[in-house]
Design an enzyme around this catalytic site. Structure first.
Site, short mmCIF file in Angstrom:
data_model
loop_
_atom_site.label_atom_id
_atom_site.label_comp_id
_atom_site.label_asym_id
_atom_site.label_seq_id
_atom_site.Cartn_x
_atom_site.Cartn_y
_atom_site.Cartn_z
N SER A 133 0.79 -0.92 0.06
CA SER A 133 0.41 0.04 0.27
C SER A 133 0.97 1.29 0.16
O SER A 133 2.00 0.72 0.34
CB SER A 133 -0.58 0.46 1.55
OG SER A 133 -1.17 1.01 1.19
N TYR A 147 -2.34 -0.95 10.62
CA TYR A 147 -2.03 -1.31 8.73
C TYR A 147 -0.76 -0.48 7.83
O TYR A 147 0.08 -1.00 7.97
CB TYR A 147 -2.85 -0.63 8.59
CG TYR A 147 -2.98 -0.88 6.91
CD1 TYR A 147 -3.28 -1.48 6.73
CD2 TYR A 147 -3.22 0.23 5.81
CE1 TYR A 147 -3.84 -2.14 5.39
CE2 TYR A 147 -2.97 -0.37 4.51
CZ TYR A 147 -3.39 -1.66 4.46
OH TYR A 147 -4.15 -1.75 2.75
#
Ligand SMILES: NC(=O)c1ccc[n+]([C@@H]2O[C@H](COP(=O)([O-])OP(=O)(O)OC[C@H]3O[C@@H](n4cnc5c(N)ncnc54)[C@H](OP(=O)(O)O)[C@@H]3O)[C@@H](O)[C@H]2O)c1
Length: 231
Positions: A133, A147
């Site tokens: 990501s 995350y």
């Protein structure tokens, strides 16, 4: 052995993983979909194999690998896509939040890569594509920080695999998107979904990377739906 290449895609039930599987099938690959609930998808047929894979259950990874090799006899591409996002800060996260996030986003991808490696080395052009990501490149908000910890780690996993494949020719690439219009992306942001990166856009990128020769190794691909300072 059939000439048709074979890819395993984790988390292929929906979102980015489903788009990658569909794209590869359309392009003539044979695809093994690793999903938590195979009974919710149409059954295996032809070039599409549906297997149970749960990142929290290491035995399911081994069975998925065995079923894939038994059915197709080779493995050319591993797409480490399954992932979760618990929207907590590093100050709020419990031990359990940390363990679950790392189990799904980091530990299972590493075990899958270990299982796949001998098969990828035998393939003419073995490839690993990992979904990290942009949260694996920078920490943009407090709520994305747990995350991000895991996505930095899985980015390092991809770079580690890239180093391991230097001699054998197995190439590893990590894709780092910003918001993608999937259940995960839409739960986190409010713009019109049509303005976000589409899962099919990521699928196109993954397909391109899987097709590249070993002499065109790409380590990372950051993808933003708009334009950010750095990305
Ligand atoms: N969407 C974004 O904005 C975005 C941005 C950057 C990176 N990413 C990354 O891209 C990847 C795919 O995300 P997405 O947007 O497609 O997410 P999604 O729509 O939430 O889908 C997640 C996928 O992962 C699977 N999964 C979750 N936990 C699992 C487990 N324990 N075992 C096996 N599979 C599991 C889900 O399976 P079930 O259907 O069974 O739940 C589903 O197939 C993830 O790694 C994510 O972190 C997404």
């Amino acid at each position: 052995m059939s000439e048709k290449r074979v890819a395993m895609v984790s988390g292929a039930s929906r979102g980015i993983g489903a788009a990658i599987a569909a794209r590869l099938l359309e392009a003539g690959w044979r695809v093994s979909l690793g999903v938590r609930n195979p009974e919710r998808l149409s059954p295996s047929a032809g070039d599409r194999l549906v297997c149970r894979y749960d990142a929290m259950d290491a035995a399911s990874e081994k069975r998925w690998m065995e079923e894939t090799i038994a059915r197709f006899g080779r493995l050319d591409g591993l797409v480490l896509n399954a992932g979760i996002m618990i929207p907590k800060t590093v100050l709020e996260a419990s031990e359990e939040d940390f363990d679950t996030t790392f189990a799904v986003n980091v530990k299972s991808p590493m075990r899958l890569a270990q299982l796949a490696w001998p098969h990828l080395e035998k393939a003419p052009a073995g490839r690993v594509v990992t979904l990290s990501s942009l949260s694996g490149k920078r920490v943009k908000s407090p709520g994305s920080s747990l995350y991000a910890l895991s996505k930095f780690a899985v980015l390092a996993l991809s770079h580690g695999l890239r180093q391991c494949g230097k001699e054998s020719g197995v190439r590893a690439t990590v894709i780092c998107p910003s918001y993608v219009a999937t259940d995960m992306g839409l739960a986190l942001t409010s713009p019109d979904p049509a303005t976000l990166t589409q899962p099919e856009d990521i699928a196109k990128i993954v397909h391109m990377v899987l097709d590249l020769p070993k002499t065109a190794s790409i380590s990372e691909i950051p993808v933003h739906y708009s334009v950010e300072d750095c990305y």
